[in-house]
Scaffold this active site. Structure first.
Site, PDB file in Angstrom:
ATOM      1  N   ASP A  15      -6.197   2.342  -3.629  1.00 12.77           N
ATOM      2  CA  ASP A  15      -7.436   2.253  -2.848  1.00 12.77           C
ATOM      3  C   ASP A  15      -7.720   3.556  -2.110  1.00 12.77           C
ATOM      4  OD1 ASP A  15      -5.458   1.908  -0.948  1.00 12.77           O
ATOM      5  OD2 ASP A  15      -6.309   0.087  -0.070  1.00 12.77           O
ATOM      6  N   ASP A  53      -2.792   6.389  -3.992  1.00 10.39           N
ATOM      7  CA  ASP A  53      -1.660   5.742  -3.331  1.00 10.39           C
ATOM      8  C   ASP A  53      -1.232   4.564  -4.217  1.00 10.39           C
ATOM      9  OD1 ASP A  53      -3.630   3.848  -2.753  1.00 10.39           O
ATOM     10  OD2 ASP A  53      -2.781   3.382  -0.804  1.00 10.39           O
ATOM     11  N   ASP A  62      -1.447   1.352  -4.369  1.00 14.92           N
ATOM     12  CA  ASP A  62      -2.359   0.273  -4.779  1.00 14.92           C
ATOM     13  C   ASP A  62      -3.761   0.805  -5.095  1.00 14.92           C
ATOM     14  OD1 ASP A  62      -2.883   0.664  -2.045  1.00 14.92           O
ATOM     15  OD2 ASP A  62      -3.665  -1.372  -1.823  1.00 14.92           O
ATOM     16  N   SER A  82       0.825  -1.211   0.000  1.00 21.93           N
ATOM     17  CA  SER A  82       0.000   0.000   0.000  1.00 21.93           C
ATOM     18  C   SER A  82       0.861   1.264   0.000  1.00 21.93           C
ATOM     19  CB  SER A  82      -0.959  -0.047   1.185  1.00 21.93           C
ATOM     20  OG  SER A  82      -1.885   0.997   1.094  1.00 21.93           O
TER      21      SER A  82
HETATM   22 MG    MG Z   1      -3.498   1.524  -0.261  1.00 19.72          MG
END
Ligand code: MG
Length: 451
Positions: free
Chosen positions: A246, A242, A244, A100
């Site tokens: 999300d 960010d 990834d 992340s």
């Molecule tokens: Mg993330």
């Protein structure tokens, strides 16, 4: 000392210093065994863009196959993209190789259930225990799972998001949009969505190299280049992700990063203008949400911090939408995880249907200041400090579901022990900045030994 953080949501660590192919392979065997091996069904496997991603994904895949599980490899994809693919492809679960918002040296594996949600606590604990005890076996060669590559899984996610917004109305506006996906997994997916919505996209840091062109969190101090791109191209909005994809944060048409807390507040208010239903957010999310809920006459369910807690509340209470103040929008029409794509589509829909610029939408919301700090715990036990915080503010309204959460007329204070580091997280929000600061300072003082 090599450290691998093993939790009920997966594993995370520094590559080469506790996390490598051996751990990824063992984790694959553990999750594969938990799913029932050859009888369990397939797993969707995706990764973010970090350079260590292919190596770890390969090892994880081998673990799944040797556990007898089939693997549907979607390659580089956002975390919500993997979650949507799990549901769409009817898989037994999902795994994302990502750390992340952690720096590039880190990586990790996050697991998803067949519904696309983070694993339940019970399942997460079971997988963790299997991994730690190495309680798994490898199947005989004739029972090894089959691996398949799924090309263009991004398309599944994009189509799903296009299906929940008024795409025609957004297309008519031909928005100019700036985008900064931080060289992460979400660039191609987001560009595709925005172009499908008729936007002219000006992207920076779009190549999925995993060499992050800015600080990986989409917080205002990391968005100078995006703000500059918004101004240079006369964009109506800037979207920051960010690694990834999300989390989503916004830069308004004047080039001002508005702060992550605004994403969820704006999106919730917009959804409530279309439909009525309760909301869910964690205890550390801005009070803007309470006002959004109150003016629409709906309930806001507050939960302990953690994506799973919010996702469960959304499901349990039948919420219209929910999420986390860090820019994490969870729209149950798409999937029960935070999703920057649906967040961006809803922001564009809000701007298109209202005909008003983003800065005006933001200025309609009440102004609060949020202050975040962390304090090392040292010799003090978290429970002692939390007790001291409780005693220090006896007049406040107390919620103890996640550390100590105290509320006043003019703001709140949330103090909780981190799950992953020996620190306390201290967050305060208030109508006046000095109030939030002084409450945080008082807690900081309580964490230090007297004298
Ligand atoms: Mg993330």
């Amino acid at each position: 000392m090599p450290q691998l953080i093993v939790s009920i949501s997966g594993i995370r660590g520094i590559v080469g210093d506790g996390l490598g192919p051996a751990e990824a392979r063992a984790f694959g065997l553990a999750f594969g065994a938990h799913l029932g091996g050859p009888e369990g069904g397939g797993v969707v496997l995706g990764r973010d863009s970090r350079p260590s991603g292919p190596m770890l994904a390969e090892a994880l895949k081998e673990g799944f196959l040797r556990a007898g599980c089939g693997v549907l490899d979607v390659g580089v994809l956002s975390t919500p993209g993997v979650a949507v693919a799990v549901r769409h492809l009817g898989a037994a679960g999902g795994a994302v190789v990502t750390a992340s918002h952690n720096p590039a040296a880190y990586n990790g594996i996050k697991l998803l259930s067949s519904s696309g949600r983070a694993l339940s606590r019970e399942d997460g604990r079971a997988v963790r225990d299997r991994f730690q005890r190495r309680a798994f076996t490898e199947v005989s060669p004739d029972a090894i799972g089959r691996g398949e590559t799924v090309s263009d899984a991004a398309c599944i996610h994009v189509e799903r998001v296009l299906g929940v917004v008024d795409a025609e109305q957004i297309r008519r506006r031909r928005f100019r949009v700036a985008l900064d996906p931080v060289n992460g997994a979400g660039g191609a997916e987001m560009v595709r969505l925005l172009e499908s919505l008729g936007c002219r996209v000006h992207a920076i840091n779009v190549e999925p190299t995993g060499e992050f062109g800015r600080g990986p969190e989409p917080t205002p101090e990391n968005l100078a280049d995006l703000a500059e791109a918004v101004c240079r191209h006369g964009a109506a909005v800037g979207f920051a992700l960010d690694p990834d994809a999300d989390r989503l944060s916004l830069v308004d048409e004047t080039g001002r990063p508005v702060g992550e807390e605004y994403t969820l507040a704006l999106v919730c208010r917009h959804r409530l203008s279309q439909e009525r239903g309760p909301l869910a957010a964690n205890l550390s999310t801005s009070r803007m949400l309470d006002e959004v809920a109150e003016s629409a006459g709906v309930t806001l369910y507050r939960t302990p911090v953690g994506e799973l807690n919010v996702a469960e509340a959304i499901e349990r209470e039948g919420c219209l939408i929910g999420g986390e103040g860090n820019g994490g929008v969870i729209d149950p029409r798409i999937c029960p995880v935070r999703d920057s794509l649906v967040g961006a589509a809803l922001i564009l829909e809000m701007m298109a249907t209202s005909g008003r610029p983003l800065s005006e939408h933001c200025s309609d919301l009440p102004v609060y200041t949020m202050v975040k700090e962390k304090a090392p715990l040292g010799d003090a036990e978290a429970s002692e400090v939390l007790e001291a915080v409780r005693r220090r503010f006896p007049e406040a309204r107390l919620d103890e579901r996640d550390g100590v959460h105290l509320a006043w007329e003019n703001g709140w204070l949330h103090v909780r022990a981190s799950n992953t580091e020996p620190i306390l997280r201290i967050i305060a929000e208030a109508t006046e900045e000095h109030t939030a600061r002084s409450r945080v300072r008082e807690v900081m003082n309580l964490t230090r030994p007297p004298g």
